[in-house]
Design an enzyme around this catalytic site. Structure first.
Site, PDB file in Angstrom:
ATOM      1  N   TRP A  12       0.662  -1.336  -0.033  1.00  0.00           N
ATOM      2  CA  TRP A  12       0.183   0.014  -0.057  1.00  0.00           C
ATOM      3  C   TRP A  12       0.934   1.231  -0.181  1.00  0.00           C
ATOM      4  O   TRP A  12       0.487   2.281  -0.762  1.00  0.00           O
ATOM      5  CB  TRP A  12      -1.113   0.032   1.211  1.00  0.00           C
ATOM      6  CG  TRP A  12      -1.905   0.959   1.303  1.00  0.00           C
ATOM      7  CD1 TRP A  12      -2.462   1.674   2.464  1.00  0.00           C
ATOM      8  CD2 TRP A  12      -2.721   1.557   0.213  1.00  0.00           C
ATOM      9  NE1 TRP A  12      -3.509   2.208   1.800  1.00  0.00           N
ATOM     10  CE2 TRP A  12      -3.807   2.510   0.630  1.00  0.00           C
ATOM     11  CE3 TRP A  12      -2.721   1.158  -1.244  1.00  0.00           C
ATOM     12  CZ2 TRP A  12      -4.511   3.198  -0.098  1.00  0.00           C
ATOM     13  CZ3 TRP A  12      -3.758   1.904  -2.057  1.00  0.00           C
ATOM     14  CH2 TRP A  12      -4.568   2.903  -1.386  1.00  0.00           C
ATOM     15  N   HIS A  32      12.409   0.374   6.965  1.00  0.00           N
ATOM     16  CA  HIS A  32      13.233   0.034   7.984  1.00  0.00           C
ATOM     17  C   HIS A  32      14.530  -0.879   7.519  1.00  0.00           C
ATOM     18  O   HIS A  32      15.375  -1.188   8.425  1.00  0.00           O
ATOM     19  CB  HIS A  32      12.836  -0.087   9.442  1.00  0.00           C
ATOM     20  CG  HIS A  32      12.049  -1.541   9.455  1.00  0.00           C
ATOM     21  ND1 HIS A  32      10.917  -1.808   9.094  1.00  0.00           N
ATOM     22  CD2 HIS A  32      12.590  -2.816   9.764  1.00  0.00           C
ATOM     23  CE1 HIS A  32      10.640  -3.215   9.142  1.00  0.00           C
ATOM     24  NE2 HIS A  32      11.693  -3.833   9.603  1.00  0.00           N
ATOM     25  N   LYS A 192     -14.136  -3.334   8.504  1.00  0.00           N
ATOM     26  CA  LYS A 192     -14.577  -4.188   7.264  1.00  0.00           C
ATOM     27  C   LYS A 192     -13.597  -5.362   7.405  1.00  0.00           C
ATOM     28  O   LYS A 192     -13.820  -6.321   6.445  1.00  0.00           O
ATOM     29  CB  LYS A 192     -14.468  -3.323   5.916  1.00  0.00           C
ATOM     30  CG  LYS A 192     -13.237  -2.585   5.679  1.00  0.00           C
ATOM     31  CD  LYS A 192     -12.112  -3.287   5.110  1.00  0.00           C
ATOM     32  CE  LYS A 192     -10.908  -2.487   4.831  1.00  0.00           C
ATOM     33  NZ  LYS A 192     -10.139  -3.349   4.145  1.00  0.00           N
ATOM     34  N   ASP A 245     -15.483  -0.250   0.570  1.00  0.00           N
ATOM     35  CA  ASP A 245     -14.416  -0.904   1.157  1.00  0.00           C
ATOM     36  C   ASP A 245     -14.806  -2.523   1.497  1.00  0.00           C
ATOM     37  O   ASP A 245     -13.989  -3.397   1.410  1.00  0.00           O
ATOM     38  CB  ASP A 245     -13.595  -0.092   2.185  1.00  0.00           C
ATOM     39  CG  ASP A 245     -12.221  -0.390   2.262  1.00  0.00           C
ATOM     40  OD1 ASP A 245     -11.654  -1.332   1.553  1.00  0.00           O
ATOM     41  OD2 ASP A 245     -11.540   0.180   3.232  1.00  0.00           O
ATOM     42  N   VAL A 280       1.295  -8.543   7.224  1.00  0.00           N
ATOM     43  CA  VAL A 280       0.143  -8.308   8.400  1.00  0.00           C
ATOM     44  C   VAL A 280      -0.856  -8.307   7.753  1.00  0.00           C
ATOM     45  O   VAL A 280      -1.318  -7.968   6.693  1.00  0.00           O
ATOM     46  CB  VAL A 280       0.671  -6.826   8.616  1.00  0.00           C
ATOM     47  CG1 VAL A 280      -0.565  -6.380   9.868  1.00  0.00           C
ATOM     48  CG2 VAL A 280       2.026  -6.594   9.443  1.00  0.00           C
TER      49      VAL A 280
END
Length: 345
Positions: A12, A32, A192, A245, A280
């Site tokens: 994203w 990172h 959602k 969404d 994630v």
């Protein structure tokens, strides 16, 4: 044009960087991991997360101070669990409080039950929650990066900041609306993901479109029920960061939450699913937070409760479906439609 730092080089963050680069901005994409930044700069690809060509206007950084040098806006796109840590790092390397802060992370912090804008407002020196802008809506990174038509919403208590974000991102492929209801926009985007897990479980069990349509519709009722109990505008849940969404996340193989739910429905255990995904899955943490919220607000959320039981109490998904289908008879009009009628009649 502006210099903008995008913090988080996942799919994203990379997609939003491409939108900003297409608009002529100088984009600093921070990760990172030094090896990831080096790969992006040398190959113009970010293969693990989003394998598309990265425009030359995007430079990757692993040094946060360098990435933030002279920027006018910072877009935070790290997972919810990393928000506080990244904000603390920002405090160490910058003292400029005139930078517009935008976040595009969809989640709620378990235990504290804080939304992302609240977390940023608590941690980032010189900023309050009302200064933060959220960007949310039906927007798979894979499609955004290919410049396929996408519409999203930006929201802030400070509408001037929302308009700044709108101007930064809007273009012919990426349409951006504004909204004053940051509470509803953030809750819709976060909650959602729970229903998307359920949609994936349903598909993994082999159920058809009827089951998924019911899950999406009743899931929207749950989202609106909890959101309005917290003060959100019910109309927000009928907009892009709500039903929009919800549809895209529940029906697409691009959705991490749908994919995770699909594996759960096929009998995989949660730890194995998360290991296999390698990325994630925000919905898992959000289930914990929403389950807490529902108890505290005394709001009925049977789908969320059922998914919580599958994830954290090792209940069989088929038993949960049977449990949901055998609930006490009730009227459908008692949910979102009733909320709208009460507010606007």
């Amino acid at each position: 044009m502006s210099k903008i730092a995008v913090l988080g080089a996942g799919s994203w963050g990379t997609a939003l960087s491409i939108v900003l680069a297409d608009n002529g901005h100088d984009v600093r994409l921070w990760t990172h991991r030094q090896e990831q930044a080096q790969q992006i700069n040398e190959t113009r690809r970010n293969e693990k997360y989003l394998d598309v060509e990265i425009p030359s206007q995007i430079d990757a950084y692993s040094n946060l101070k360098d990435a933030l040098s002279n920027v006018s806006a910072v877009v935070i796109v790290v997972p919810t669990k990393a928000i506080r840590e990244v904000c603390q790092q920002l405090n160490e390397v910058t003292q400029d409080d005139n930078v517009t802060i935008i976040h595009a992370t969809k989640g709620i912090e378990p235990l504290s039950l804080k939304r992302v804008s609240q977390m940023i407002g608590e941690e980032l020196e010189g900023y309050q929650e009302e200064d933060i802008v959220v960007l949310s809506g039906p927007s798979h990174a894979e499609e955004v990066a290919l410049r396929q038509p996408t519409t999203v919403t930006v929201s802030s208590i400070n509408l001037e900041n929302a308009k700044i974000a709108q101007d930064l991102f809007i273009n012919e492929a990426f349409r951006v609306y504004t909204s004053p209801d940051i509470l509803g926009i953030e809750l819709g985007g976060a909650l959602k993901n729970i229903i998307a897990l359920g949609a994936g479980i349903s598909d993994g069990l082999g159920y058809g479109d009827n089951a998924k349509a019911a899950l999406i519709t009743r899931g929207l009722a749950e989202i609106a029920r909890l959101g309005t109990s917290l003060g959100a505008n019910p109309l927000s849940f009928l907009g892009l960061p709500g039903v929009g969404d919800l549809i895209v996340t529940c029906t697409s193989v691009h959705s991490r939450n749908w994919r995770a739910g699909n594996l759960l429905g096929k009998g995989h255990k949660l730890d194995d699913v998360l290991t296999e995904m390698g990325m994630v899955v925000e919905g898992v943490r959000t289930v914990k937070a929403a389950y807490q919220f529902a108890k505290e607000q005394q709001v009925e959320m049977p789908i969320t409760t059922g998914i919580y039981q599958v994830l954290f109490e090792d209940k069989d998904p088929k038993d949960i479906v049977e449990q949901l289908m055998n609930r006490t008879k009730r009227e459908e009009m008692d949910d979102l439609a009733k909320l709208l009628m009460e507010r606007y009649s």
